[in-house]
Design an enzyme around this catalytic site. Structure first.
Site, short mmCIF file in Angstrom:
data_model
loop_
_atom_site.label_atom_id
_atom_site.label_comp_id
_atom_site.label_asym_id
_atom_site.label_seq_id
_atom_site.Cartn_x
_atom_site.Cartn_y
_atom_site.Cartn_z
N GLY A 32 0.77 -0.98 0.01
CA GLY A 32 0.11 0.09 0.04
C GLY A 32 0.86 1.26 -0.12
O GLY A 32 2.23 1.28 -0.38
N ALA A 34 2.27 2.74 2.24
CA ALA A 34 3.23 3.04 3.36
C ALA A 34 4.35 2.06 2.81
O ALA A 34 5.74 2.43 2.81
CB ALA A 34 2.87 2.62 4.58
N GLU A 135 -13.06 18.76 4.59
CA GLU A 135 -13.54 17.32 5.23
C GLU A 135 -13.75 17.55 6.84
O GLU A 135 -13.14 18.36 7.17
CB GLU A 135 -12.58 16.10 5.17
CG GLU A 135 -12.49 15.52 3.67
CD GLU A 135 -11.84 14.12 3.17
OE1 GLU A 135 -11.11 13.69 4.28
OE2 GLU A 135 -12.01 13.72 2.54
N ASP A 229 -2.97 -9.11 10.04
CA ASP A 229 -1.79 -10.09 9.99
C ASP A 229 -0.83 -9.34 10.49
O ASP A 229 0.18 -9.96 11.72
CB ASP A 229 -1.33 -10.65 8.44
CG ASP A 229 -2.56 -11.34 7.86
OD1 ASP A 229 -3.43 -11.89 8.58
OD2 ASP A 229 -2.43 -11.32 6.71
N HIS A 250 -16.29 4.56 10.08
CA HIS A 250 -16.61 5.48 9.23
C HIS A 250 -18.10 5.81 9.42
O HIS A 250 -19.00 4.76 9.14
CB HIS A 250 -16.18 5.19 7.81
CG HIS A 250 -16.32 6.36 7.09
ND1 HIS A 250 -17.36 6.92 6.46
CD2 HIS A 250 -15.14 7.21 6.66
CE1 HIS A 250 -16.97 8.06 5.73
NE2 HIS A 250 -15.61 8.13 5.82
N ARG A 296 -15.52 12.30 12.90
CA ARG A 296 -16.03 10.73 12.69
C ARG A 296 -16.87 10.01 13.77
O ARG A 296 -17.83 9.71 13.66
CB ARG A 296 -15.02 9.80 12.20
CG ARG A 296 -14.64 10.19 10.74
CD ARG A 296 -13.65 9.31 10.18
NE ARG A 296 -13.31 9.89 8.78
CZ ARG A 296 -12.46 9.68 7.75
NH1 ARG A 296 -11.78 8.65 8.24
NH2 ARG A 296 -12.17 9.97 6.88
N HIS A 357 -13.51 1.05 9.82
CA HIS A 357 -12.52 1.87 8.74
C HIS A 357 -11.24 1.62 8.92
O HIS A 357 -10.55 1.27 8.14
CB HIS A 357 -13.26 3.09 8.69
CG HIS A 357 -12.91 3.92 7.86
ND1 HIS A 357 -13.05 3.43 6.34
CD2 HIS A 357 -12.22 5.16 7.55
CE1 HIS A 357 -12.25 4.37 5.56
NE2 HIS A 357 -11.94 5.41 6.32
N ARG A 392 -8.36 9.56 14.33
CA ARG A 392 -7.84 10.15 13.29
C ARG A 392 -8.41 11.36 12.29
O ARG A 392 -9.71 10.95 12.29
CB ARG A 392 -7.66 8.79 12.25
CG ARG A 392 -6.79 9.24 10.85
CD ARG A 392 -6.97 8.00 9.97
NE ARG A 392 -8.04 7.63 9.50
CZ ARG A 392 -8.40 7.80 8.23
NH1 ARG A 392 -7.64 8.26 7.30
NH2 ARG A 392 -9.53 7.46 7.68
N LEU A 398 -3.16 8.64 4.55
CA LEU A 398 -2.17 8.55 3.21
C LEU A 398 -1.03 9.34 3.59
O LEU A 398 0.12 9.10 3.36
CB LEU A 398 -3.14 8.97 2.07
CG LEU A 398 -4.31 8.18 1.76
CD1 LEU A 398 -5.05 8.52 0.47
CD2 LEU A 398 -3.96 6.68 1.28
C1 LIG Z 1 -12.47 2.91 1.61
C2 LIG Z 1 -11.31 3.46 2.20
C3 LIG Z 1 -11.46 4.65 1.88
C4 LIG Z 1 -10.42 5.47 2.52
N1 LIG Z 1 -10.22 6.90 1.99
C5 LIG Z 1 -9.07 7.54 2.68
C6 LIG Z 1 -8.74 8.89 2.38
O1 LIG Z 1 -9.61 9.57 1.68
N2 LIG Z 1 -7.54 9.51 2.91
C7 LIG Z 1 -6.94 8.83 3.68
O2 LIG Z 1 -5.78 9.42 4.40
N3 LIG Z 1 -7.09 7.60 4.11
C8 LIG Z 1 -8.17 6.91 3.74
N4 LIG Z 1 -8.31 5.63 3.87
C9 LIG Z 1 -7.36 5.08 4.92
C10 LIG Z 1 -6.13 4.57 4.02
O3 LIG Z 1 -6.49 4.11 2.63
C11 LIG Z 1 -5.34 3.55 4.71
O4 LIG Z 1 -5.22 3.80 6.05
C12 LIG Z 1 -3.90 3.41 3.98
O5 LIG Z 1 -4.04 3.20 2.56
C13 LIG Z 1 -2.91 2.21 4.60
O6 LIG Z 1 -2.18 2.10 3.89
P1 LIG Z 1 -0.98 1.08 4.32
O7 LIG Z 1 0.13 1.27 3.14
O8 LIG Z 1 -0.69 1.06 5.70
O9 LIG Z 1 -1.72 -0.35 4.10
P2 LIG Z 1 -2.74 -0.76 2.85
O10 LIG Z 1 -2.82 0.01 1.95
O11 LIG Z 1 -3.82 -1.62 3.39
O12 LIG Z 1 -1.75 -1.99 2.46
C14 LIG Z 1 -1.32 -3.23 3.08
C15 LIG Z 1 -0.44 -4.26 2.42
O13 LIG Z 1 0.02 -5.18 3.08
C16 LIG Z 1 -0.05 -6.40 2.50
N5 LIG Z 1 -0.39 -7.59 3.42
C17 LIG Z 1 -1.20 -7.43 4.37
N6 LIG Z 1 -0.92 -8.55 5.28
C18 LIG Z 1 0.00 -9.37 4.49
C19 LIG Z 1 0.63 -10.55 4.72
N7 LIG Z 1 0.34 -11.35 5.62
N8 LIG Z 1 1.52 -11.02 3.77
C20 LIG Z 1 2.01 -10.04 2.82
N9 LIG Z 1 1.43 -8.98 2.54
C21 LIG Z 1 0.34 -8.61 3.61
C22 LIG Z 1 -1.33 -6.27 1.60
O14 LIG Z 1 -1.19 -7.28 0.61
C23 LIG Z 1 -1.23 -4.82 1.09
O15 LIG Z 1 -0.48 -4.89 -0.10
C24 LIG Z 1 -9.21 4.97 3.35
C25 LIG Z 1 -9.53 3.68 3.76
C26 LIG Z 1 -10.64 2.69 2.96
C27 LIG Z 1 -10.68 1.26 3.30
#
Ligand SMILES: Cc1cc2nc3c(=O)[nH]c(=O)nc-3n(C[C@H](O)[C@H](O)[C@H](O)COP(=O)(O)OP(=O)(O)OC[C@H]3O[C@@H](n4cnc5c(N)ncnc54)[C@H](O)[C@@H]3O)c2cc1C
Length: 554
Positions: A32, A34, A135, A229, A250, A296, A357, A392, A398
């Site tokens: 994702g 991060a 927002e 996980d 949410h 929220r 959420h 949050r 993001l």
């Molecule tokens: C519908 C929705 C709308 C949102 N809108 C916003 C917004 O407008 N603005 C904002 O700031 N935030 C928003 N958020 C929150 C934001 O999207 C997330 O908090 C953020 O994207 C998280 O990023 P991340 O990289 O931490 O995790 P993620 O983007 O969830 O990525 C997680 C990654 O970890 C991998 N992974 C997980 N477990 C394992 C495992 N066991 N083995 C291997 N890989 C694994 C997955 O495959 C994935 O690639 C929203 C969230 C949702 C669900």
């Protein structure tokens, strides 16, 4: 009571020397925002990077993000104002220095995205000709968005393209990380299922970017991958986790029986949508002077209360007074979704209901993303950096992924380039065979999600939390003593490991919620409805094999 959870170190028995092995300088678990941003930073700092994702790289919470990214990029806006909004929303639990770091570095991270060709929506009249939305909880319109409500997809695609253009980054998709490997108190990589093969990946530094935990709840905006996980594997490996009771719900997800709980972005209310109940009454001002733009947690609870008062199943968003074409242009995904369910936005109300959420709590990290376990970093939703406190602020996550990804990736690479560590290739872990009966994994998973939604959701009480702890302890005795092997089929093994991770995370969330006898931010106790700064301006932290959290006053 929770020995099955607190004693378990690895989910799988293994002998490293008998398994295929891979080596990398920096291992990134998650693709994702991060994880991708960490990988880019690590590569830029000169390290070889391996990035793993459990599904395809496009399947992440990031991909589904809609509203946008908050950043201070206009002359009349200020870092101070964004900091204040974030601290207000976090109700006393934010780490102010982290908040300042993320918000000050945010603009730089966004400008980088422009250089990498991210297509933000445009509007003339400011230094970068960018369009900004408003927002809930923000006192200034500072939310950048792409293609209206498809910000996450555009962001993910931009970062994926950038990652793919770097030769020193390898991506391995459909790779399920089962556990982090530790040796002599430090993280030295991970054990993962690559295709059908359990593989050891040795890494000088590991960055956990495994995302959220929405799937712990029956009603959730998160995709299927969000099974906590990372939270669970970090806990098993001995890293400290924090603030696990803080789960954000949410307020507005589409409520159509049988459909997934698609999120209706906050920005819709920012553009002037009203919340009305089943009788057409606009109720938000009864609960908070900010009305529809209150934070929220307040909006979610107000909706639950209004649903109770009107004895109905949901409430509605009313966008009928907004210009239809402008609405379609600003929120194309939502407009399409409404079309699919024959909801005419010019005439009909949009049925909505709150859902789980965002996981605010996570693996405790310092300002470089380092966890309490040497060698392990955590970033994004898997981590708890102190940015969000008890709640949050919209569009800050993001931003957090971008800033902490950059920090952790750079730090990890700087170490990994210059230092070798010993990989314990003789490592072996044995697990006794279970003598207990089997439980049906699908059944337990869905019952667990239901019980979490009913008892550990938007409104909590001591009695219900205590009951849920007992239920989790019972299931854990039967599920946590099993070992799921690839011989039962890839999907079944992954489902088994996911359930073990979910039970672990549910235990942490429920027990922390039970311990915190006050209401603050996203955590609301009906039996302790007020905030209690005297006793609870504290974090709850855990480290295996503790059964109860430690209360750490600020
Ligand atoms: C519908 C929705 C709308 C949102 N809108 C916003 C917004 O407008 N603005 C904002 O700031 N935030 C928003 N958020 C929150 C934001 O999207 C997330 O908090 C953020 O994207 C998280 O990023 P991340 O990289 O931490 O995790 P993620 O983007 O969830 O990525 C997680 C990654 O970890 C991998 N992974 C997980 N477990 C394992 C495992 N066991 N083995 C291997 N890989 C694994 C997955 O495959 C994935 O690639 C929203 C969230 C949702 C669900």
């Amino acid at each position: 009571m929770f020995q099955a959870l607190t004693q378990r170190r690895y989910l799988l028995p293994f002998k490293a020397s008998r398994l295929p092995q891979q080596f990398t300088e920096v291992l990134v678990i998650g693709g994702g925002v991060a994880g991708l941003r960490s990988a880019i930073a690590a590569a830029e700092a000169g390290a070889e990077v391996l990035l793993l994702t459990k599904d395809t790289v496009a399947e992440s919470n990031t991909w589904y993000a809609q509203g946008g990214i908050a950043a201070v990029l206009q002359p009349l806006d200020s870092v101070e104002s964004h900091v204040k909004d974030t601290l207000d929303c976090g109700v006393g639990l934010c780490d102010e220095s982290t908040v300042r770091t993320v918000i000050s570095e945010g603009p730089q991270r966004v400008l980088e995205l422009l250089q990498w060709n991210m297509r933000f929506d445009k509007k003339a009249g400011n230094p970068y000709d960018l369009a900004f939305g408003l927002e809930g909880g923000h006192s200034f319109a500072r939310i950048l968005h792409s293609f209206g409500d498809a910000t996450g997809k555009e962001l993910a695609q931009t970062l994926i393209n950038t990652v793919r253009s770097r030769e020193s980054i390898r991506i391995s998709e459909k790779t399920f990380v089962i556990d982090l490997i530790t040796d002599e108190g430090q993280c030295v990589g991970a054990i993962a299922l690559i295709g059908e093969q359990v593989t050891i990946i040795w890494a000088r530094r590991t960055i956990l970017a495994s995302g959220g935990a929405g799937q712990l709840y029956r009603e959730s905006t998160n995709p299927r991958i969000a099974t906590a996980d990372g939270h669970a594997m970090a806990y098993r490996a001995g890293a400290r986790v924090k603030d696990m009771e803080m789960v954000q719900f949410h307020p507005t997800t589409l409520y159509v029986a049988g459909s997934t709980r698609a999120l209706v972005t906050e920005a819709v209310r920012g553009e002037g949508a009203h919340l009305v109940d089943h009788n057409g009454y606009r109720f938000m001002k009864d609960y908070n002077p900010m009305g529809e733009l209150a934070p929220r947690d307040i909006v979610s609870r107000a909706i639950v209360e209004q649903i109770r008062k009107t004895n109905f199943t949901h409430v509605y968003l009313d966008v009928r007074h907004l210009p239809k074409q402008k609405f379609r242009d600003r929120f194309p995904q939502l407009a399409l979704l409404c079309d699919q369910f024959e909801i005419d936005i010019a005439k009909d109300l949009i049925p909505i209901h709150p859902s789980a959420h965002y996981m605010i709590g996570g693996v405790d990290v310092d300002d470089r993303g380092q966890t309490s376990l040497t060698g392990l970093y955590a970033v994004g939703e898997a981590s708890c950096s102190g940015l969000h406190g008890a709640n949050r602020l919209a569009s800050n996550s993001l931003l957090e992924g971008l800033t902490f990804g950059t920090r952790a990736g750079t730090d990890a690479a700087n170490f990994a380039r210059e230092n070798k560590i010993r990989f314990p290739q003789e490592l072996e872990h044995k697990i006794d065979r279970s003598a207990k009966t089997e439980l049906d994994i699908t059944d337990v998973k869905s019952s667990l999600r239901s019980v979490m939604w009913r008892n550990v959701g938007i409104e909590r009480t001591g009695d219900r939390l205590a009951e849920t702890r007992k239920i989790i302890a019972f299931w854990s005795r039967y599920v946590m003593d099993k070992t799921f092997h690839i011989t039962i089929g890839r999907d079944s093994a992954v489902a088994g490991w996911e359930l073990q991770n979910m039970l672990t995370a549910c235990f942490l969330v429920t027990s922390a919620a039970y311990t915190r006898t006050e209401s603050r931010g996203a955590h609301y106790r009906l039996d302790h409805p007020t905030r209690d700064d005297e006793h609870w301006r504290s974090h709850l932290t855990w480290q295996r094999p503790q059964e109860a959290p430690i209360v750490e006053p600020l």
